[in-house]
Design a protein around this motif. Structure first.
Motif, PDB file in Angstrom:
ATOM      1  N   LEU A  66       7.185 -14.241   9.371  1.00 49.78           N
ATOM      2  CA  LEU A  66       5.814 -14.204   8.865  1.00 49.78           C
ATOM      3  C   LEU A  66       5.491 -15.313   7.869  1.00 49.78           C
ATOM      4  N   VAL A  67       6.500 -15.835   7.169  1.00 54.21           N
ATOM      5  CA  VAL A  67       6.252 -16.900   6.198  1.00 54.21           C
ATOM      6  C   VAL A  67       7.286 -18.001   6.361  1.00 54.21           C
ATOM      7  N   THR A  68       6.953 -19.146   5.852  1.00 56.49           N
ATOM      8  CA  THR A  68       7.850 -20.290   5.957  1.00 56.49           C
ATOM      9  C   THR A  68       9.175 -20.032   5.244  1.00 56.49           C
ATOM     10  N   PRO A  69      10.281 -20.537   5.777  1.00 62.67           N
ATOM     11  CA  PRO A  69      11.571 -20.379   5.089  1.00 62.67           C
ATOM     12  C   PRO A  69      11.596 -21.045   3.714  1.00 62.67           C
ATOM     13  N   LYS A  70      10.643 -21.936   3.440  1.00 58.39           N
ATOM     14  CA  LYS A  70      10.591 -22.617   2.146  1.00 58.39           C
ATOM     15  C   LYS A  70      10.016 -21.726   1.047  1.00 58.39           C
ATOM     16  N   ALA A  71       9.374 -20.631   1.417  1.00 57.94           N
ATOM     17  CA  ALA A  71       8.774 -19.756   0.411  1.00 57.94           C
ATOM     18  C   ALA A  71       9.875 -19.080  -0.415  1.00 57.94           C
ATOM     19  N   PRO A  72       9.800 -19.145  -1.740  1.00 60.54           N
ATOM     20  CA  PRO A  72      10.802 -18.446  -2.557  1.00 60.54           C
ATOM     21  C   PRO A  72      10.699 -16.937  -2.370  1.00 60.54           C
ATOM     22  N   VAL A  73      11.819 -16.284  -2.065  1.00 68.71           N
ATOM     23  CA  VAL A  73      11.867 -14.830  -1.893  1.00 68.71           C
ATOM     24  C   VAL A  73      13.066 -14.299  -2.680  1.00 68.71           C
ATOM     25  N   PHE A  74      12.813 -13.288  -3.493  1.00 65.04           N
ATOM     26  CA  PHE A  74      13.815 -12.698  -4.382  1.00 65.04           C
ATOM     27  C   PHE A  74      13.934 -11.232  -3.999  1.00 65.04           C
ATOM     28  N   TYR A  75      15.129 -10.759  -3.617  1.00 65.81           N
ATOM     29  CA  TYR A  75      15.338  -9.391  -3.153  1.00 65.81           C
ATOM     30  C   TYR A  75      16.049  -8.562  -4.222  1.00 65.81           C
ATOM     31  N   LEU A  76      15.561  -7.336  -4.419  1.00 68.53           N
ATOM     32  CA  LEU A  76      16.182  -6.396  -5.341  1.00 68.53           C
ATOM     33  C   LEU A  76      16.178  -5.007  -4.722  1.00 68.53           C
ATOM     34  N   GLN A  77      17.226  -4.238  -4.965  1.00 69.14           N
ATOM     35  CA  GLN A  77      17.228  -2.840  -4.570  1.00 69.14           C
ATOM     36  C   GLN A  77      16.679  -2.006  -5.720  1.00 69.14           C
ATOM     37  N   ALA A  78      15.682  -1.197  -5.420  1.00 74.01           N
ATOM     38  CA  ALA A  78      15.088  -0.312  -6.429  1.00 74.01           C
ATOM     39  C   ALA A  78      14.327   0.789  -5.722  1.00 74.01           C
ATOM     40  N   ASP A  79      14.256   1.966  -6.344  1.00 73.32           N
ATOM     41  CA  ASP A  79      13.415   3.030  -5.806  1.00 73.32           C
ATOM     42  C   ASP A  79      11.952   2.643  -5.967  1.00 73.32           C
ATOM     43  N   ILE A  80      11.128   3.154  -5.051  1.00 77.90           N
ATOM     44  CA  ILE A  80       9.712   2.789  -4.988  1.00 77.90           C
ATOM     45  C   ILE A  80       8.889   4.019  -5.337  1.00 77.90           C
ATOM     46  N   CYS A  81       7.639   3.812  -5.727  1.00 75.72           N
ATOM     47  CA  CYS A  81       6.845   4.882  -6.351  1.00 75.72           C
ATOM     48  C   CYS A  81       6.605   6.081  -5.439  1.00 75.72           C
ATOM     49  N   ARG A  82       6.646   5.914  -4.127  1.00 71.48           N
ATOM     50  CA  ARG A  82       6.547   7.045  -3.203  1.00 71.48           C
ATOM     51  C   ARG A  82       7.878   7.194  -2.470  1.00 71.48           C
ATOM     52  N   ALA A  83       8.328   8.407  -2.335  1.00 74.94           N
ATOM     53  CA  ALA A  83       9.635   8.644  -1.722  1.00 74.94           C
ATOM     54  C   ALA A  83       9.672   8.235  -0.253  1.00 74.94           C
ATOM     55  N   ASP A  84       8.498   8.139   0.410  1.00 76.81           N
ATOM     56  CA  ASP A  84       8.474   7.773   1.827  1.00 76.81           C
ATOM     57  C   ASP A  84       8.294   6.268   2.042  1.00 76.81           C
ATOM     58  N   LEU A  85       8.268   5.500   0.967  1.00 78.81           N
ATOM     59  CA  LEU A  85       8.170   4.048   1.087  1.00 78.81           C
ATOM     60  C   LEU A  85       9.561   3.430   0.987  1.00 78.81           C
ATOM     61  N   LEU A  86       9.845   2.509   1.894  1.00 79.21           N
ATOM     62  CA  LEU A  86      11.162   1.883   1.957  1.00 79.21           C
ATOM     63  C   LEU A  86      11.172   0.459   1.417  1.00 79.21           C
ATOM     64  N   VAL A  87      10.001  -0.154   1.292  1.00 75.98           N
ATOM     65  CA  VAL A  87       9.931  -1.537   0.844  1.00 75.98           C
ATOM     66  C   VAL A  87       8.619  -1.747   0.096  1.00 75.98           C
ATOM     67  N   GLU A  88       8.668  -2.599  -0.907  1.00 76.23           N
ATOM     68  CA  GLU A  88       7.476  -3.009  -1.651  1.00 76.23           C
ATOM     69  C   GLU A  88       7.605  -4.503  -1.927  1.00 76.23           C
ATOM     70  N   ILE A  89       6.487  -5.221  -1.799  1.00 72.17           N
ATOM     71  CA  ILE A  89       6.502  -6.677  -1.948  1.00 72.17           C
ATOM     72  C   ILE A  89       5.417  -7.093  -2.926  1.00 72.17           C
ATOM     73  N   GLU A  90       5.773  -7.897  -3.900  1.00 72.08           N
ATOM     74  CA  GLU A  90       4.790  -8.490  -4.807  1.00 72.08           C
ATOM     75  C   GLU A  90       4.825  -9.998  -4.611  1.00 72.08           C
ATOM     76  N   ALA A  91       3.787 -10.686  -5.075  1.00 71.94           N
ATOM     77  CA  ALA A  91       3.715 -12.129  -4.831  1.00 71.94           C
ATOM     78  C   ALA A  91       2.882 -12.818  -5.898  1.00 71.94           C
ATOM     79  N   THR A  92       3.119 -14.100  -6.016  1.00 70.75           N
ATOM     80  CA  THR A  92       2.355 -14.952  -6.906  1.00 70.75           C
ATOM     81  C   THR A  92       1.936 -16.190  -6.144  1.00 70.75           C
ATOM     82  N   ALA A  93       0.664 -16.560  -6.245  1.00 68.64           N
ATOM     83  CA  ALA A  93       0.148 -17.741  -5.561  1.00 68.64           C
ATOM     84  C   ALA A  93      -0.442 -18.694  -6.585  1.00 68.64           C
ATOM     85  N   GLY A  94      -0.690 -19.918  -6.108  1.00 75.30           N
ATOM     86  CA  GLY A  94      -1.247 -20.930  -6.979  1.00 75.30           C
ATOM     87  C   GLY A  94      -0.186 -21.653  -7.774  1.00 75.30           C
TER      88      GLY A  94
END
Length: 357
Positions: free
Chosen positions: A322-350
């Motif tokens: 979905l995105v270029t391999p050049k995009a910085p991506v940082f992965y962390l394991q953490a529980d998410i605010c809903r128990a039925d969610l398996l992944v959450e993604i935040e981003a910064t642009a500009g």
């Protein structure tokens, strides 16, 4: 090795955001660099237990899981000085303030009417009250971005999920400081789970306000129905800020939610695609309402939280499509605010893409 940085340009200077490997750059050395606003580490063990050796300006988040062995660094070209305010430790320049607070979560005695004080509600309200008071006192009205780490976020005490307790206290503080009547300046935010320990909040503020951006595919979080708790989550889907030469977009933690409902329960690949579809919708909405050059998914820096570290190859494969391999991506394991969610993604642009160290 000097970490390559993403520079957020302002009329008066530059604000830098980067990731670096603690093994490559000793944190104590980084903490002495000019213009440092803050360093956040997401794993334990960088310093000896109880030796008091933690350098100034470094915040450690007590995550139990695994992730990229990196720390997050915020710097500016402006002169910086350090300070404390109540339980907050902060560093600020003329235009920016970066701070953190860690509060113990403990039961409090019943009030005069025998009401139980929910522990995370109280901790969240106190944390945000202090944050708003600090910003008001020193003249940084623009709360641009907040990161919340809630201990045992999906756990339950006193008959209420911890995340829902947190939302009550957070909203009460927003109301007490008159920051809810105008929805335009509600900041972008993320809320993830940490191990048992303090409630940890870190935040970035500026002299200028951001403008809230919502997602047409989702109900605004502060309008969620009562089924998600007594108080709705208080954050915008994104915040856009004009810092002069550069226009910055902070995208909140984004998950597989359409309207207000979780989609693709149990399917991490589909949840990743839906999360990215929501980020794409936020980017499109920003391009519609904000002045300046348009943003693109390939222009973003991403931080990805996964509930199960074994899902990393699946999530990575979806993002690689979905995105270029050049995009910085940082992965962390953490529980998410809903128990039925398996992944959450935040981003910064500009940002200027310098990649990751």
């Amino acid at each position: 090795m000097t970490p390559r940085a993403n520079a957020l340009l302002t009329d008066a200077g530059e604000l830098f955001f980067s990731y670096a490997r603690p093994a490559d750059d000793a944190l104590s050395s980084l903490s002495r660099q000019e213009g440092l606003l803050g360093i956040i580490t997401f794993q334990t063990g960088f310093f000896g237990e109880g030796d008091g050796a933690k350098p100034e300006g470094i915040l450690q988040i007590p995550l139990s899981g695994r992730g990229d062995d990196r720390c997050e660094i915020w710097k500016t070209t402006q002169p910086v000085h350090a300070g404390t305010f109540g339980d907050i430790t902060y560093r600020c320049s003329r235009d920016f303030l970066f701070g953190s607070i860690a509060l113990a979560v403990a039961d409090l005695p019943a009030g005069n009417h025998g009401l139980i004080h929910l522990p995370l509600q109280n901790a969240a309200e106190l944390a945000y009250q202090q944050i708003f008071s600090l910003l008001d006192r020193h003249g940084y009205p623009g709360l641009l971005r907040i990161w919340n780490f809630v201990p045992d976020i999906n756990g339950v005490s006193h008959g209420l999920e911890h995340y829902r307790q947190f939302n009550i206290g957070r909203q009460d503080a927003f109301l007490a400081h008159s920051r809810l009547p105008s929805r335009q300046n509600i900041p972008a935010a993320s809320a993830l789970g940490s191990v048992d320990g303090p409630l940890v909040v870190y935040f970035l503020a500026a002299r200028r306000n951001s403008v809230a951006v919502e997602n047409p595919r989702q109900i605004s979080a502060y309008h969620y129905p009562q089924e998600y708790g007594p108080s709705s989550p208080t954050f915008s889907r994104a915040g856009w800020v004009d810092l002069g030469q550069q226009k910055i977009l902070f995208i909140s933690g984004t998950a597989s939610i359409i309207g207000h409902q979780t989609r693709h329960e149990g399917d991490v690949a589909a949840q990743t695609r839906e999360s990215m579809a929501n980020i794409a919708a936020v980017v499109a909405e920003t391009n519609r309402v904000a002045a300046g050059p348009p943003y693109d998914l390939n222009d973003l820096s991403y931080k990805v939280y996964l509930r199960r570290f074994t899902d990393l190859p699946i999530i990575r494969a979806e993002l690689d499509r979905l995105v270029t391999p050049k995009a910085p991506v940082f992965y962390l394991q953490a529980d998410i605010c809903r128990a039925d969610l398996l992944v959450e993604i935040e981003a910064t642009a500009g940002v200027l893409h310098g990649g990751m160290a």
